[in-house]
Design a protein around this motif. Structure first.
Motif, PDB file in Angstrom:
ATOM      1  N   GLY A  10      79.468 -22.907 -14.781  1.00 27.48           N
ATOM      2  CA  GLY A  10      79.727 -23.977 -15.739  1.00 27.48           C
ATOM      3  C   GLY A  10      80.768 -23.500 -16.740  1.00 27.48           C
ATOM      4  N   ALA A  11      80.683 -24.030 -17.950  1.00 27.87           N
ATOM      5  CA  ALA A  11      81.678 -23.673 -18.969  1.00 27.87           C
ATOM      6  C   ALA A  11      81.687 -22.162 -19.224  1.00 27.87           C
ATOM      7  N   VAL A  12      80.502 -21.574 -19.382  1.00 27.85           N
ATOM      8  CA  VAL A  12      80.431 -20.139 -19.704  1.00 27.85           C
ATOM      9  C   VAL A  12      80.803 -19.286 -18.488  1.00 27.85           C
ATOM     10  N   ASP A  33      77.167 -21.068  -7.486  1.00 28.26           N
ATOM     11  CA  ASP A  33      76.632 -22.184  -8.285  1.00 28.26           C
ATOM     12  C   ASP A  33      75.926 -23.135  -7.334  1.00 28.26           C
ATOM     13  N   ILE A  34      74.887 -23.789  -7.844  1.00 29.08           N
ATOM     14  CA  ILE A  34      74.180 -24.773  -7.017  1.00 29.08           C
ATOM     15  C   ILE A  34      75.149 -25.903  -6.654  1.00 29.08           C
ATOM     16  N   THR A  75      74.481 -17.149 -15.852  1.00 24.61           N
ATOM     17  CA  THR A  75      74.777 -18.139 -16.901  1.00 24.61           C
ATOM     18  C   THR A  75      74.257 -19.509 -16.462  1.00 24.61           C
ATOM     19  N   ALA A  76      73.546 -19.546 -15.336  1.00 20.05           N
ATOM     20  CA  ALA A  76      73.046 -20.829 -14.811  1.00 20.05           C
ATOM     21  C   ALA A  76      71.953 -21.357 -15.724  1.00 20.05           C
ATOM     22  N   GLN A  99      63.815 -19.185  -9.049  1.00 19.73           N
ATOM     23  CA  GLN A  99      64.472 -19.461  -7.762  1.00 19.73           C
ATOM     24  C   GLN A  99      65.667 -18.499  -7.567  1.00 19.73           C
ATOM     25  N   ALA A 116      72.822 -14.503 -19.802  1.00 14.17           N
ATOM     26  CA  ALA A 116      73.497 -15.243 -20.879  1.00 14.17           C
ATOM     27  C   ALA A 116      72.822 -16.574 -21.184  1.00 14.17           C
ATOM     28  N   THR A 117      72.083 -17.116 -20.204  1.00 16.55           N
ATOM     29  CA  THR A 117      71.462 -18.438 -20.380  1.00 16.55           C
ATOM     30  C   THR A 117      70.553 -18.434 -21.610  1.00 16.55           C
ATOM     31  N   ASN A 118      70.580 -19.521 -22.347  1.00 21.11           N
ATOM     32  CA  ASN A 118      69.722 -19.650 -23.540  1.00 21.11           C
ATOM     33  C   ASN A 118      68.372 -20.275 -23.216  1.00 21.11           C
ATOM     34  N   SER A 141      72.768 -10.900 -23.445  1.00 21.96           N
ATOM     35  CA  SER A 141      73.984 -10.805 -24.282  1.00 21.96           C
ATOM     36  C   SER A 141      73.629 -10.631 -25.761  1.00 21.96           C
ATOM     37  N   HIS A 173      68.876 -14.194 -30.770  1.00 25.03           N
ATOM     38  CA  HIS A 173      70.137 -14.945 -30.758  1.00 25.03           C
ATOM     39  C   HIS A 173      69.716 -16.385 -31.041  1.00 25.03           C
ATOM     40  N   THR A 228      80.155 -23.982 -26.229  1.00 23.86           N
ATOM     41  CA  THR A 228      80.893 -22.780 -26.642  1.00 23.86           C
ATOM     42  C   THR A 228      81.043 -21.900 -25.406  1.00 23.86           C
ATOM     43  N   ILE A 232      81.697 -16.205 -25.937  1.00 21.12           N
ATOM     44  CA  ILE A 232      80.589 -15.647 -25.139  1.00 21.12           C
ATOM     45  C   ILE A 232      81.152 -15.008 -23.864  1.00 21.12           C
TER      46      ILE A 232
HETATM   47  P1  6V0 Z   1      76.962 -25.685 -17.982  1.00 24.09           P
HETATM   48  O1  6V0 Z   1      78.414 -25.964 -18.142  1.00 24.09           O
HETATM   49  O2  6V0 Z   1      75.998 -26.813 -17.871  1.00 24.09           O
HETATM   50  O3  6V0 Z   1      76.798 -24.714 -16.718  1.00 24.09           O
HETATM   51  C1  6V0 Z   1      75.581 -24.400 -16.128  1.00 24.09           C
HETATM   52  C2  6V0 Z   1      75.856 -24.181 -14.653  1.00 24.09           C
HETATM   53  O4  6V0 Z   1      74.654 -23.698 -14.042  1.00 24.09           O
HETATM   54  C3  6V0 Z   1      76.265 -25.461 -13.913  1.00 24.09           C
HETATM   55  O5  6V0 Z   1      77.487 -25.269 -13.243  1.00 24.09           O
HETATM   56  C4  6V0 Z   1      75.108 -25.695 -12.946  1.00 24.09           C
HETATM   57  O6  6V0 Z   1      75.521 -26.300 -11.721  1.00 24.09           O
HETATM   58  C5  6V0 Z   1      74.615 -24.278 -12.748  1.00 24.09           C
HETATM   59  N1  6V0 Z   1      73.240 -24.221 -12.231  1.00 24.09           N
HETATM   60  C6  6V0 Z   1      72.172 -24.937 -12.623  1.00 24.09           C
HETATM   61  N2  6V0 Z   1      71.098 -24.611 -11.872  1.00 24.09           N
HETATM   62  C7  6V0 Z   1      71.498 -23.656 -10.999  1.00 24.09           C
HETATM   63  C8  6V0 Z   1      70.855 -22.925  -9.986  1.00 24.09           C
HETATM   64  N3  6V0 Z   1      69.564 -23.103  -9.695  1.00 24.09           N
HETATM   65  N4  6V0 Z   1      71.585 -22.033  -9.288  1.00 24.09           N
HETATM   66  C9  6V0 Z   1      72.899 -21.832  -9.548  1.00 24.09           C
HETATM   67  N5  6V0 Z   1      73.555 -22.510 -10.504  1.00 24.09           N
HETATM   68  C10 6V0 Z   1      72.867 -23.403 -11.223  1.00 24.09           C
HETATM   69  O7  6V0 Z   1      76.440 -24.800 -19.203  1.00 24.09           O
HETATM   70  P2  6V0 Z   1      77.293 -23.704 -20.008  1.00 24.09           P
HETATM   71  O8  6V0 Z   1      78.095 -22.916 -19.044  1.00 24.09           O
HETATM   72  O9  6V0 Z   1      77.947 -24.344 -21.169  1.00 24.09           O
HETATM   73  O10 6V0 Z   1      76.118 -22.795 -20.592  1.00 24.09           O
HETATM   74  C11 6V0 Z   1      75.354 -21.993 -19.721  1.00 24.09           C
HETATM   75  C12 6V0 Z   1      74.234 -21.322 -20.490  1.00 24.09           C
HETATM   76  O11 6V0 Z   1      74.792 -20.364 -21.376  1.00 24.09           O
HETATM   77  C13 6V0 Z   1      73.427 -22.291 -21.360  1.00 24.09           C
HETATM   78  O12 6V0 Z   1      72.056 -21.937 -21.282  1.00 24.09           O
HETATM   79  C14 6V0 Z   1      73.968 -22.026 -22.747  1.00 24.09           C
HETATM   80  O13 6V0 Z   1      73.052 -22.357 -23.761  1.00 24.09           O
HETATM   81  C15 6V0 Z   1      74.203 -20.533 -22.650  1.00 24.09           C
HETATM   82  N6  6V0 Z   1      75.045 -19.948 -23.671  1.00 24.09           N
HETATM   83  C16 6V0 Z   1      74.679 -18.728 -24.107  1.00 24.09           C
HETATM   84  C17 6V0 Z   1      75.370 -18.091 -25.105  1.00 24.09           C
HETATM   85  C18 6V0 Z   1      74.906 -16.739 -25.575  1.00 24.09           C
HETATM   86  O14 6V0 Z   1      75.333 -16.251 -26.620  1.00 24.09           O
HETATM   87  N7  6V0 Z   1      74.049 -16.088 -24.824  1.00 24.09           N
HETATM   88  C19 6V0 Z   1      76.519 -18.685 -25.670  1.00 24.09           C
HETATM   89  C20 6V0 Z   1      76.928 -19.891 -25.195  1.00 24.09           C
HETATM   90  C21 6V0 Z   1      76.205 -20.626 -24.164  1.00 24.09           C
END
Ligand code: 6V0
Length: 311
Positions: A10-12, A33-34, A75-76, A99, A116-118, A141, A173, A228, A232
């Motif tokens: 995703g974005a991160v 990625d899924i 980061t998923a 999973q 990294a996932t929150n 992180s 965090h 954001t 990150i």
């Molecule tokens: P996003 O853009 O929604 O990306 C998430 C990605 O995960 C998507 O591409 C989904 O398809 C993929 N995904 C979901 N389920 C699965 C799975 N089962 N298997 C594989 N891929 C999957 O979110 P974004 O990238 O913006 O953020 C990702 C996570 O990082 C979130 O939980 C944010 O809160 C967290 N962050 C953590 C920070 C930190 O300081 N630790 C900072 C910023 C964001």
């Protein structure tokens, strides 16, 4: 050979992948990625820049490609649904982690897992519990990003390069994170030695502003652009660089705490020596009584949250 797998593009995740390319951090970068189209699209887009960056093998992969990886960055995550509580979201992310981790473990048990996932401290903890791997191998992180924001905000206030400002945010965090003002120093000059007339002086009001803006930085950015990801991604890249280069840098990452100032069985951001094998040492930093109490409260809050999760 250095191999990084990023799960969640995703974005991160995709910004992190771009950072790996620009910095030339690996020989091989796998994107999972899924949403396979997203992973494939990102891999293609990055490959089109190879000529202009560092030679590297980049591809959209699947779990068998985790074999031989040095670092697995996760980061998923699920996005919060309207009306969904933090706990419900958390429970969904635990299911996603269950999973993902069961798949990864079929192919790799020796990589360093970088989470990294929150909420990152909780998912770091969950990863330790679900994988049963040595805790040194699992790194969140943590408060590196928060500490970077903190040092940037101080640098803006006193007009000094953030690299000369040694300051720390520790703990969760999130909402209970805390600034360690007692250890703040500008190139060795401690905060309490700085007089009011000095350029480096921070009033109580300045400190409160800096702390609030550090803590609320993500909310401010999300309000303006929805997510954001640049800072990150750089934070994750820094941790990977430290691991792959066995640099033994001291970084406030999320680590498992076992009787750390009386805190038990949670993960929190604490400065730690990070090297090729992951966490080498968690620093016993000297804190004021007030700071120590706040850290203990941060741990308590996370513990209460973890208690509600069905593992
Ligand atoms: P996003 O853009 O929604 O990306 C998430 C990605 O995960 C998507 O591409 C989904 O398809 C993929 N995904 C979901 N389920 C699965 C799975 N089962 N298997 C594989 N891929 C999957 O979110 P974004 O990238 O913006 O953020 C990702 C996570 O990082 C979130 O939980 C944010 O809160 C967290 N962050 C953590 C920070 C930190 O300081 N630790 C900072 C910023 C964001």
């Amino acid at each position: 050979m250095k191999k990084i797998v990023v799960i969640g593009s995703g974005a991160v995740g995709s910004t992190f992948a771009y950072t790996v390319l620009v910095k030339g951090l690996a020989n091989e970068l796998v994107i999972i990625d899924i949403n396979k189209d997203k992973a494939e699209g990102d891999a293609l887009d990055l490959n089109h820049g190879l000529l202009l960056a560092q030679p590297m093998k980049i591809y959209a992969g699947d779990y068998p490609d985790c074999e031989e990886a040095d670092i697995i960055v996760i980061t998923a995550g699920a996005a919060q649904k309207p009306g969904e509580t933090r706990l419900d979201l958390m429970q969904r992310n635990v299911s996603i982690y269950r999973q993902i981790l069961s798949e990864v473990l079929k192919y790799n048990k020796r990589a360093i897992f970088l989470i990294a996932t929150n909420p990152v401290d909780i998912l770091t903890y969950i990863t330790i519990k679900l994988t049963n791997l040595p805790r040194e191998q699992i790194i969140g992180s943590g408060t590196l990003l928060d500490s970077s924001r903190f040092r940037y905000l101080i640098s803006e206030k006193i007009k000094v390069d953030p690299r000369n400002i040694h300051g720390l945010i520790i703990g969760e965090h999130g909402d209970t994170e805390l600034p360690i003002w007692s250890l703040l120093n500008i190139s060795g000059i401690n905060q309490d030695q700085i007089v009011e007339e000095s350029r480096f002086y921070l009033s109580d009001e300045d400190m409160e502003d800096i702390y609030e803006n550090t803590k609320n930085a993500a909310y401010q950015i999300i309000e303006k652009k929805g997510a954001t990801y640049y800072a990150i991604a750089l934070s994750l890249a820094k941790i990977c660089e430290t691991i792959l280069g066995d640099q033994k840098s001291i970084i406030p990452v999320s680590v498992y705490l076992d009787d750390y100032k009386g805190i038990n069985d949670v993960c929190l951001g604490i400065p730690s020596v990070v090297g090729r094998n992951g966490i080498e040492m968690i620093l016993d930093i000297p804190l004021s009584n007030e700071e120590e109490q706040k850290l203990i409260n941060s741990g308590k809050k996370l513990r209460e949250f973890i208690n509600q999760i069905e593992l």
